[in-house]
Design a protein around this motif. Structure first.
Motif, PDB file in Angstrom:
ATOM      1  N   PHE A 140      -6.557  28.425 -11.079  1.00 35.09           N
ATOM      2  CA  PHE A 140      -6.260  27.387 -12.069  1.00 35.09           C
ATOM      3  C   PHE A 140      -5.642  26.148 -11.423  1.00 35.09           C
ATOM      4  CE2 PHE A 140      -4.083  25.266 -15.574  1.00 35.09           C
ATOM      5  CZ  PHE A 140      -5.077  25.300 -16.546  1.00 35.09           C
ATOM      6  N   ALA A 141      -5.073  26.288 -10.231  1.00 36.49           N
ATOM      7  CA  ALA A 141      -4.497  25.140  -9.538  1.00 36.49           C
ATOM      8  C   ALA A 141      -5.550  24.068  -9.265  1.00 36.49           C
ATOM      9  CB  ALA A 141      -3.835  25.584  -8.236  1.00 36.49           C
ATOM     10  N   ASP A 142      -6.792  24.475  -9.162  1.00 31.48           N
ATOM     11  CA  ASP A 142      -7.918  23.546  -8.972  1.00 31.48           C
ATOM     12  C   ASP A 142      -9.032  23.952  -9.931  1.00 31.48           C
ATOM     13  OD1 ASP A 142      -9.466  21.511  -7.939  1.00 31.48           O
ATOM     14  OD2 ASP A 142     -10.126  22.654  -6.190  1.00 31.48           O
ATOM     15  N   TYR A 143      -8.675  24.012 -11.220  1.00 32.41           N
ATOM     16  CA  TYR A 143      -9.565  24.635 -12.203  1.00 32.41           C
ATOM     17  C   TYR A 143     -10.923  23.963 -12.302  1.00 32.41           C
ATOM     18  CZ  TYR A 143     -11.144  26.766 -16.572  1.00 32.41           C
ATOM     19  OH  TYR A 143     -11.865  27.439 -17.518  1.00 32.41           O
ATOM     20  N   GLU A 144     -10.967  22.641 -12.294  1.00 31.16           N
ATOM     21  CA  GLU A 144     -12.244  21.949 -12.479  1.00 31.16           C
ATOM     22  C   GLU A 144     -13.258  22.323 -11.406  1.00 31.16           C
ATOM     23  OE1 GLU A 144     -12.297  17.818 -13.178  1.00 31.16           O
ATOM     24  OE2 GLU A 144     -11.032  17.905 -14.959  1.00 31.16           O
ATOM     25  N   ALA A 145     -12.779  22.636 -10.203  1.00 26.61           N
ATOM     26  CA  ALA A 145     -13.687  23.006  -9.119  1.00 26.61           C
ATOM     27  C   ALA A 145     -14.356  24.349  -9.358  1.00 26.61           C
ATOM     28  CB  ALA A 145     -12.928  23.041  -7.792  1.00 26.61           C
ATOM     29  N   HIS A 146     -13.779  25.157 -10.259  1.00 26.15           N
ATOM     30  CA  HIS A 146     -14.316  26.492 -10.519  1.00 26.15           C
ATOM     31  C   HIS A 146     -15.155  26.545 -11.800  1.00 26.15           C
ATOM     32  CE1 HIS A 146     -11.974  28.340  -7.271  1.00 26.15           C
ATOM     33  NE2 HIS A 146     -11.002  27.519  -7.641  1.00 26.15           N
ATOM     34  N   MET A 147     -15.234  25.441 -12.525  1.00 28.01           N
ATOM     35  CA  MET A 147     -16.020  25.390 -13.752  1.00 28.01           C
ATOM     36  C   MET A 147     -17.400  24.819 -13.469  1.00 28.01           C
ATOM     37  SD  MET A 147     -13.056  23.571 -16.044  1.00 28.01           S
ATOM     38  CE  MET A 147     -14.034  23.475 -17.545  1.00 28.01           C
ATOM     39  N   SER A 148     -18.342  25.131 -14.344  1.00 26.03           N
ATOM     40  CA  SER A 148     -19.644  24.472 -14.268  1.00 26.03           C
ATOM     41  C   SER A 148     -19.514  23.069 -14.857  1.00 26.03           C
ATOM     42  CB  SER A 148     -20.691  25.268 -15.039  1.00 26.03           C
ATOM     43  OG  SER A 148     -20.459  25.179 -16.436  1.00 26.03           O
ATOM     44  N   SER A 149     -20.466  22.197 -14.535  1.00 25.46           N
ATOM     45  CA  SER A 149     -20.417  20.837 -15.080  1.00 25.46           C
ATOM     46  C   SER A 149     -20.539  20.854 -16.594  1.00 25.46           C
ATOM     47  CB  SER A 149     -21.526  19.983 -14.463  1.00 25.46           C
ATOM     48  OG  SER A 149     -22.808  20.556 -14.717  1.00 25.46           O
ATOM     49  N   ALA A 150     -21.356  21.783 -17.118  1.00 29.31           N
ATOM     50  CA  ALA A 150     -21.506  21.887 -18.572  1.00 29.31           C
ATOM     51  C   ALA A 150     -20.191  22.296 -19.217  1.00 29.31           C
ATOM     52  CB  ALA A 150     -22.599  22.880 -18.917  1.00 29.31           C
ATOM     53  N   ALA A 151     -19.465  23.228 -18.598  1.00 27.79           N
ATOM     54  CA  ALA A 151     -18.189  23.664 -19.142  1.00 27.79           C
ATOM     55  C   ALA A 151     -17.160  22.550 -19.082  1.00 27.79           C
ATOM     56  CB  ALA A 151     -17.687  24.892 -18.400  1.00 27.79           C
ATOM     57  N   ARG A 152     -17.178  21.743 -18.046  1.00 28.62           N
ATOM     58  CA  ARG A 152     -16.263  20.608 -17.954  1.00 28.62           C
ATOM     59  C   ARG A 152     -16.513  19.625 -19.098  1.00 28.62           C
ATOM     60  NH1 ARG A 152     -17.028  21.270 -12.345  1.00 28.62           N
ATOM     61  NH2 ARG A 152     -18.716  19.729 -12.305  1.00 28.62           N
ATOM     62  N   ASN A 153     -17.784  19.367 -19.367  1.00 29.18           N
ATOM     63  CA  ASN A 153     -18.120  18.461 -20.471  1.00 29.18           C
ATOM     64  C   ASN A 153     -17.673  19.029 -21.813  1.00 29.18           C
ATOM     65  OD1 ASN A 153     -19.304  16.623 -18.718  1.00 29.18           O
ATOM     66  ND2 ASN A 153     -21.363  17.504 -18.948  1.00 29.18           N
ATOM     67  N   LEU A 155     -15.206  21.107 -22.360  1.00 28.35           N
ATOM     68  CA  LEU A 155     -13.751  21.049 -22.429  1.00 28.35           C
ATOM     69  C   LEU A 155     -13.294  19.617 -22.738  1.00 28.35           C
ATOM     70  CD1 LEU A 155     -11.100  22.588 -22.169  1.00 28.35           C
ATOM     71  CD2 LEU A 155     -11.141  22.119 -19.713  1.00 28.35           C
ATOM     72  N   THR A 156     -13.966  18.654 -22.148  1.00 25.60           N
ATOM     73  CA  THR A 156     -13.648  17.252 -22.440  1.00 25.60           C
ATOM     74  C   THR A 156     -13.887  16.942 -23.913  1.00 25.60           C
ATOM     75  OG1 THR A 156     -14.196  16.560 -20.183  1.00 25.60           O
ATOM     76  CG2 THR A 156     -14.224  14.854 -21.886  1.00 25.60           C
ATOM     77  N   ASN A 157     -14.992  17.453 -24.448  1.00 23.84           N
ATOM     78  CA  ASN A 157     -15.278  17.246 -25.868  1.00 23.84           C
ATOM     79  C   ASN A 157     -14.232  17.929 -26.746  1.00 23.84           C
ATOM     80  OD1 ASN A 157     -17.575  15.758 -25.287  1.00 23.84           O
ATOM     81  ND2 ASN A 157     -18.944  17.548 -25.372  1.00 23.84           N
ATOM     82  N   ALA A 158     -13.827  19.145 -26.362  1.00 26.14           N
ATOM     83  CA  ALA A 158     -12.817  19.871 -27.138  1.00 26.14           C
ATOM     84  C   ALA A 158     -11.489  19.122 -27.146  1.00 26.14           C
ATOM     85  CB  ALA A 158     -12.630  21.274 -26.569  1.00 26.14           C
ATOM     86  N   ASN A 247     -17.729  26.194 -33.421  1.00 25.41           N
ATOM     87  CA  ASN A 247     -18.597  26.221 -32.240  1.00 25.41           C
ATOM     88  C   ASN A 247     -18.834  24.823 -31.685  1.00 25.41           C
ATOM     89  OD1 ASN A 247     -18.963  28.991 -32.060  1.00 25.41           O
ATOM     90  ND2 ASN A 247     -20.817  29.007 -33.309  1.00 25.41           N
ATOM     91  N   ASP A 248     -19.199  23.885 -32.553  1.00 27.85           N
ATOM     92  CA  ASP A 248     -19.519  22.532 -32.098  1.00 27.85           C
ATOM     93  C   ASP A 248     -18.294  21.790 -31.584  1.00 27.85           C
ATOM     94  OD1 ASP A 248     -22.145  22.979 -32.755  1.00 27.85           O
ATOM     95  OD2 ASP A 248     -22.039  21.956 -34.693  1.00 27.85           O
ATOM     96  N   LEU A 249     -17.108  22.281 -31.928  1.00 30.25           N
ATOM     97  CA  LEU A 249     -15.867  21.673 -31.444  1.00 30.25           C
ATOM     98  C   LEU A 249     -15.461  22.236 -30.087  1.00 30.25           C
ATOM     99  CD1 LEU A 249     -13.805  21.779 -34.778  1.00 30.25           C
ATOM    100  CD2 LEU A 249     -15.351  19.990 -33.963  1.00 30.25           C
ATOM    101  N   ARG A 250     -16.213  23.214 -29.599  1.00 26.14           N
ATOM    102  CA  ARG A 250     -15.974  23.868 -28.304  1.00 26.14           C
ATOM    103  C   ARG A 250     -14.593  24.521 -28.249  1.00 26.14           C
ATOM    104  NH1 ARG A 250     -21.151  24.320 -27.603  1.00 26.14           N
ATOM    105  NH2 ARG A 250     -22.232  22.325 -27.337  1.00 26.14           N
ATOM    106  N   ALA A 251     -14.258  25.208 -29.352  1.00 25.71           N
ATOM    107  CA  ALA A 251     -12.944  25.845 -29.440  1.00 25.71           C
ATOM    108  C   ALA A 251     -12.758  26.920 -28.369  1.00 25.71           C
ATOM    109  CB  ALA A 251     -12.747  26.445 -30.824  1.00 25.71           C
ATOM    110  N   MET A 252     -13.814  27.673 -28.037  1.00 26.35           N
ATOM    111  CA  MET A 252     -13.664  28.738 -27.038  1.00 26.35           C
ATOM    112  C   MET A 252     -13.352  28.187 -25.661  1.00 26.35           C
ATOM    113  SD  MET A 252     -13.451  31.843 -27.921  1.00 26.35           S
ATOM    114  CE  MET A 252     -13.572  32.505 -26.262  1.00 26.35           C
TER     115      MET A 252
END
Length: 310
Positions: A140-153, A155-158, A247-252
């Motif tokens: 988690f110290a470098d969490y974005e590096a471990h996420m997919s680009s889709a997941a980053r997007n 999370l940004t939307n959420a 779902n569309d709010l990316r709550a998960m």
């Protein structure tokens, strides 16, 4: 040599001594088995112990949990494990009732569990291998590096929505009920079974700590998680989920981020076990993709069968 005891005799510092192997958990769920046995395995001074319940004509460890397996002294040798596996096979054969042993994911204790897997597989067979997903909290110290680009997007939307995240360590009954209600709705909306009742969750919270988490928006709960503290450094996400309308709010994606952040800041746990994403070997590929996208790693989890008749 296998000796049946009235109660577990686990010494302090035993390996694989997770909450599902405890006497209190076995007692809580004892009615689910025709009989429960606490086994000490080894000559003179045993170094391995197994809790098993007799269900549907076979001994099971676990008999009512995600995993079980034997506990043992950290310095137990491979020779002693091989001897113990042989003794357990013979014990099962003498009773005409096979023994099914489900080990935790290897990441829990790679050395002890790999040695266990080798010994048990020599005397039986692998009945099931599952990919078990976990989040290494140091990531988690470098969490974005471990996420997919889709997941980053996602999370940004959420993050554009004013979600309220609440954590209830060692959740009180009302916190457990609140989180459970979201999970129950999630399973009903998706047509998935829910193995534990709220009463079972509350009873289990009296034999091991259970943390509850909720994610709400404008006063309505959108997602929740229940995490069992199975070891001092391991939490098991037994249930998590969100409502269909979120779902569309990316709550998960937001819930996962907040739960990971909570434990990373707390600093007590090494990893969060998110669990397998299949049912009896049938994969849920979409769920696997989600876990991979949010930065989870994978460790194998094995179930072995000893003493079966052919």
């Amino acid at each position: 040599m296998v000796t049946e005891l009235d109660r577990p005799a686990l010494p302090k510092g035993a390996a694989n001594c997770h909450a599902f192997n405890s006497e209190r958990f076995a007692s809580l769920n004892g009615a689910k088995a025709r009989r429960v046995s606490f086994l000490a395995v080894g000559e003179k001074k045993p170094k391995l112990w197994l809790t098993a319940g007799l269900r549907d004509g076979e001994w099971r460890s676990p008999f009512s949990a995600p995993y079980g397996g034997w506990s043992g002294m950290p310095d137990v040798s491979q020779r002693a494990m091989c001897d113990a596996a042989r003794d357990l096979r013979q014990w099962a054969e003498e009773r005409g009732e096979p023994l099914r042993v489900g080990l935790p994911p290897l990441v829990y204790d790679e050395t002890f569990l790999t040695k266990s897997l080798y010994a048990l597989s020599r005397e039986g067979r692998v009945a099931l291998m599952q990919p078990d997903y976990y989040f290494l909290l140091s990531d988690f110290a470098d969490y974005e590096a471990h996420m997919s680009s889709a997941a980053r997007n996602k999370l940004t939307n959420a993050a554009r929505h004013p979600f309220l995240f609440e954590a209830f360590p060692k959740g009180a009954p009302e916190a457990l009920a609140r989180a459970y209600a979201v999970v129950e709705r999630n399973r009903a909306e998706r047509g998935y079974p829910l193995a534990m009742s709220l009463e079972a969750v509350e009873a289990t919270s009296r034999v091991m700590p259970i943390d509850a988490f909720t994610l709400s928006l404008e006063g309505s709960d959108a997602a929740a998680a229940l995490v069992f503290r199975v070891l001092p450094d391991v939490g098991l996400v037994v249930y998590w989920g969100n409502t269909a309308e979120s779902n569309d709010l990316r709550a998960m994606n937001m819930l996962a981020y907040k739960v990971f952040e909570h434990y990373h800041r707390e600093g007590r746990l090494r990893l969060l076990d998110i669990g397998p994403s299949d049912l009896d070997g049938e994969p849920n590929l979409g769920l696997m993709e989600f876990k991979e996208s949010i930065g989870c790693r994978v460790s194998p989890r094995f179930t072995l069968l000893l003493g079966e008749t052919r």
